[in-house]
Design a protein around this motif. Structure first.
Motif, PDB file in Angstrom:
ATOM      1  N   SER A   1       2.236   5.827   8.468  1.00  0.00           N
ATOM      2  CA  SER A   1       3.465   6.557   8.135  1.00  0.00           C
ATOM      3  C   SER A   1       4.289   5.771   7.116  1.00  0.00           C
ATOM      4  N   TYR A   2       4.313   4.457   7.253  1.00  0.00           N
ATOM      5  CA  TYR A   2       5.004   3.621   6.262  1.00  0.00           C
ATOM      6  C   TYR A   2       4.305   3.710   4.912  1.00  0.00           C
ATOM      7  N   LEU A   3       2.980   3.591   4.935  1.00  0.00           N
ATOM      8  CA  LEU A   3       2.225   3.638   3.683  1.00  0.00           C
ATOM      9  C   LEU A   3       2.371   4.996   2.999  1.00  0.00           C
ATOM     10  N   ASN A   4       2.342   6.070   3.777  1.00  0.00           N
ATOM     11  CA  ASN A   4       2.480   7.416   3.208  1.00  0.00           C
ATOM     12  C   ASN A   4       3.868   7.652   2.625  1.00  0.00           C
ATOM     13  N   ASP A   5       4.868   6.954   3.156  1.00  0.00           N
ATOM     14  CA  ASP A   5       6.236   7.070   2.647  1.00  0.00           C
ATOM     15  C   ASP A   5       6.515   6.068   1.523  1.00  0.00           C
TER      16      ASP A   5
ATOM     17  N   ILE B   1      -2.089   0.528  -2.915  1.00  0.00           N
ATOM     18  CA  ILE B   1      -1.440   1.827  -3.138  1.00  0.00           C
ATOM     19  C   ILE B   1      -0.411   1.701  -4.258  1.00  0.00           C
ATOM     20  N   GLY B   2       0.355   0.617  -4.221  1.00  0.00           N
ATOM     21  CA  GLY B   2       1.345   0.384  -5.275  1.00  0.00           C
ATOM     22  C   GLY B   2       0.701   0.198  -6.634  1.00  0.00           C
ATOM     23  N   SER B   3      -0.466  -0.420  -6.656  1.00  0.00           N
ATOM     24  CA  SER B   3      -1.136  -0.665  -7.938  1.00  0.00           C
ATOM     25  C   SER B   3      -1.625   0.628  -8.584  1.00  0.00           C
ATOM     26  N   LYS B   4      -1.879   1.645  -7.785  1.00  0.00           N
ATOM     27  CA  LYS B   4      -2.314   2.932  -8.337  1.00  0.00           C
ATOM     28  C   LYS B   4      -1.239   3.548  -9.227  1.00  0.00           C
ATOM     29  N   LYS B   5       0.009   3.257  -8.920  1.00  0.00           N
ATOM     30  CA  LYS B   5       1.129   3.828  -9.670  1.00  0.00           C
ATOM     31  C   LYS B   5       1.524   2.970 -10.865  1.00  0.00           C
TER      32      LYS B   5
END
Length: 162
Positions: free
Chosen positions: A86-90, A124-128
């Motif tokens: 839930s943290y990662l999805n947010d 996940i952050g690196s994808k952006k």
């Protein structure tokens, strides 16, 4: 000597020590599951459970608290994964919740789990990230985290992010 007669030090020493270890272990497990339950309640328990598979929901709904402590620690693990996801999805940092879980339930949420979720957060952050140099640095950071705890790290969640 086939039975304990009060003079046998082998039984007199080992049995109480073993029972004491089991009592401590059981007490720790109870405390950790209660602590986890508190954390789950602080994070909207209904939404956490809603993200579980139907099979896990059924198992959870038929489990007793005793089951969660003794035989169904897998359910506790899945609830932790649900909170972390839930943290990662947010797109929220997992650092604070990881710290709280490590302090409250270190046997249910191990160091390797915290590293795995931190590496996943970084990936996940690196994808952006549009800056290739910064993106490369984030990949290297995530990789180094994984390497540092490689012997005990489960890579399934991390591999899904690449």
């Amino acid at each position: 000597m086939d039975r304990y007669d009060g003079n046998n030090l082998e039984y007199g020493v080992y049995i109480p020590i073993t029972l004491k270890v089991l009592q401590i272990s059981c007490k720790e497990q109870v405390c950790e599951v209660i602590s986890l339950w508190k954390i789950l309640n602080d994070h909207n328990f209904e939404l956490i459970v809603a993200s579980l598979s139907n099979n896990l929901k059924t198992i959870l709904s038929t489990s007793t608290f005793r089951d969660l402590i003794i035989t169904r620690t897998d359910i506790c693990s899945n609830l932790i994964i649900s909170v972390m996801n839930s943290y990662l999805n947010d797109n929220a940092s997992v650092s604070n919740i990881s710290l709280k879980l490590r302090e409250s339930c270190p046997n249910l949420y191990r160091r390797e789990d915290a590293i795995s979720f931190k590496a996943t957060e970084i990936l996940i952050g690196s994808k952006k990230c549009v800056n290739l140099e910064e993106k490369d640095q984030q990949f290297r950071t995530a990789l180094q985290l994984c390497k540092d705890s490689a012997p005990n790290l489960q890579l399934s969640n991390i591999c899904q992010q690449s």
